[in-house]
Scaffold this active site. Structure first.
Site, mmCIF file in Angstrom:
data_model
loop_
_atom_site.group_PDB
_atom_site.id
_atom_site.type_symbol
_atom_site.label_atom_id
_atom_site.label_comp_id
_atom_site.label_asym_id
_atom_site.label_seq_id
_atom_site.Cartn_x
_atom_site.Cartn_y
_atom_site.Cartn_z
ATOM 1 N N SER A 1 85.201 11.088 97.685
ATOM 2 C CA SER A 1 83.915 11.648 98.078
ATOM 3 C C SER A 1 83.329 12.430 96.909
ATOM 4 O O SER A 1 84.047 13.165 96.232
ATOM 5 C CB SER A 1 84.108 12.573 99.282
ATOM 6 O OG SER A 1 82.870 13.076 99.703
ATOM 7 N N CYS B 1 86.590 21.818 109.178
ATOM 8 C CA CYS B 1 86.228 20.872 110.234
ATOM 9 C C CYS B 1 86.705 21.329 111.602
ATOM 10 O O CYS B 1 86.198 20.875 112.611
ATOM 11 C CB CYS B 1 86.803 19.499 109.932
ATOM 12 S SG CYS B 1 86.412 18.959 108.274
HETATM 13 C C1 LIG Z 1 86.211 16.443 102.783
HETATM 14 C C2 LIG Z 1 87.282 15.494 103.182
HETATM 15 C C3 LIG Z 1 86.999 14.332 103.912
HETATM 16 C C4 LIG Z 1 85.605 14.016 104.401
HETATM 17 O O1 LIG Z 1 84.778 13.664 103.336
HETATM 18 P P1 LIG Z 1 83.204 13.462 103.554
HETATM 19 O O2 LIG Z 1 82.753 12.822 102.279
HETATM 20 O O3 LIG Z 1 82.642 14.812 103.742
HETATM 21 O O4 LIG Z 1 83.022 12.570 104.720
HETATM 22 C C5 LIG Z 1 88.034 13.483 104.210
HETATM 23 N N1 LIG Z 1 89.282 13.741 103.816
HETATM 24 C C6 LIG Z 1 89.607 14.830 103.114
HETATM 25 C C7 LIG Z 1 91.016 15.063 102.692
HETATM 26 C C8 LIG Z 1 88.612 15.749 102.773
HETATM 27 O O5 LIG Z 1 88.933 16.842 102.091
#
Ligand SMILES: *Cc1c(COP(=O)(O)O)cnc(C)c1O
Length: 424
Positions: A221, A348
């Protein structure tokens, strides 16, 4: 400058405005990062003069956009030791995880319907697995040790004849603990099972080599590496083995059919630039960040009594620290720390006051899990900021403990576990 008006604060926007408070010190880089100014500069032309659709083949607007996308793709692949063709752009790691897990599950449904994952995964892995369970798949959720790591032998033991996918994250978002990914990759390859890793926290921060680590699918991401929000990617191995997925989105057949939809060119360009900067600065930056984290850890351990560092200190991302402050409630600690932006548990799940499932899985009791804070050091963090945060923490923890009857009993040497609590 002279005016007839009475002098007011330059921050004042009206008669009732309060003096602006200094913004809190940001230490939540595992939740998201600001966009690096170099990334923003790289993105801006692609909103305006270079606005073309990367799929337009008939004019230079399209070619310019496509070329920028391909440069970004190469840069991202380069961080992984992969080739550009193995990168599929998505809207973020949530989508990448969904595409990897549901996409493989559907593609290989005739081969088997068993998936292996881990209890400390992000919800963006656990929830697609739960969804598949409702569709008749079988999911084995492995536990972790007190250090937060999954045992590779447990992965080996969980693999069956009908196992099609192992999904174990590279580094945990709440604790920063890094799993033995290369060992897990070797086991999966030996057993002919695909290996997916959610590397959102690790990508661009610590070295990753998809070949040496035998990774078949990998989620990333942009906004966790100082790129924009709303863009991510999935690495899909092309050779030995060639990984195929059933797409989540059907449409124009973009991204080799893996992910239809007009490419978000400005975001992808930003992601590419963020990856380029991350690769270029990784060695130096991770050393600097690690030194700051260790400074913070030592000060906390030396100056605040009764703290617990959660998760392996050795196998950990450079910037992440997760600490429990015994006899204190994490939420009240955060409420009192107005000058610091940190999170208790994961961002989250902090909407609910459930203790972190990640910390619970590591064997922490509810109380200790409730008393934890995650602090992350990032590219902009300075030593002064770290010291100010530790000073504030120290003062706040002392204050809260002064008010705590439990703490008073501990000070008097009473063993809390020996007490029988009764409700009156
Ligand atoms: C932030 C995160 C996600 C989600 O990523 P997004 O791009 O915000 O959907 C998934 N897995 C981990 C380990 C993360 O830290």
């Amino acid at each position: 400058m002279t005016t007839a008006q009475p002098q007011t604060s330059d921050r004042s926007v009206g008669p009732v405005s309060k003096p602006a408070a200094e913004p809190p010190i940001y230490m939540d880089y595992a939740a998201t990062c600001p966009v690096d100014p170099r990334v923003l500069d790289a993105m801006l032309p692609y909103f305006t003069e270079k606005f073309g659709n990367a799929a337009s083949r008939t004019h230079s607007y399209g070619w310019v956009a496509e070329e920028a996308v391909e440069i970004a793709r190469e840069r991202i692949a380069g961080v992984l030791g992969a080739s550009a063709k193995e990168i599929t752009f998505t809207s973020g790691a949530t989508e990448s995880n969904n595409l990897a897990i549901k996409g493989v599950a559907e593609y290989l449904a005739d081969k088997g319907r068993h998936i292996v994952t881990c209890v400390t995964e992000h919800k963006a892995v656990l929830d697609p697995c739960k969804y598949l369970e409702r569709k008749g798949y079988d999911v084995t959720i492995l536990g972790v040790g007190a250090d937060g790591r999954v045992d590779p032998q447990a992965v080996a033991d969980a693999i069956r004849d009908d196992t099609i996918l192992v999904s174990i994250m590279f580094a945990n978002n709440e604790t920063g603990v890094v799993h033995p990914v290369a060992d897990i990759g070797r086991i999966c390859r030996e057993r002919g099972v695909l290996f997916h890793t959610d590397a959102t926290q690790a990508f661009g921060k610590i070295p990753i080599d998809v070949d040496a680590m035998r990774i078949d699918l990998l989620s990333m991401s942009a906004h966790k590496i100082y790129g924009p929000k709303g863009v991510g990617a999935l690495y899909l191995r092309r050779r030995r083995p060639r990984v195929r997925v059933v797409p989540l989105l059907h449409g124009g057949g973009h991204e080799r059919g893996n992910r239809s939809g007009t490419l978000a060119v400005p975001l992808i360009v930003g992601f590419g630039e963020a990856a380029r900067i991350a690769a270029e600065t990784m060695e130096e930056e991770s050393a600097r960040i690690l030194a700051l984290r260790e400074h913070m850890r030592r000060r906390i351990e030396d100056e605040i009594p009764e703290v617990v560092i959660n998760g392996s200190v050795e196998h950990r991302l450079p910037g992440t620290l997760n600490v429990s402050f015994k006899y204190i409630e994490g939420e009240s600690l955060i409420m009192g720390l107005r000058g610091v932006a940190v999170s208790s548990g994961s961002a989250c799940t902090s909407a609910s006051l459930e203790p972190s499932y990640v910390l619970r899985a590591m064997g922490l009791d509810d109380e200790l899990a409730h008393s934890s804070l995650r602090m992350c050091i990032g590219r902009p963090t300075t030593r002064e900021e770290v010291d100010r945060v530790v000073d504030m923490l120290k003062a706040r923890v002392e204050r809260l403990r002064e008010m705590s009857p439990l703490w008073e009993m501990v000070q008097e040497g009473i063993d809390l576990s020996s007490i029988e609590w009764t409700a009156h």
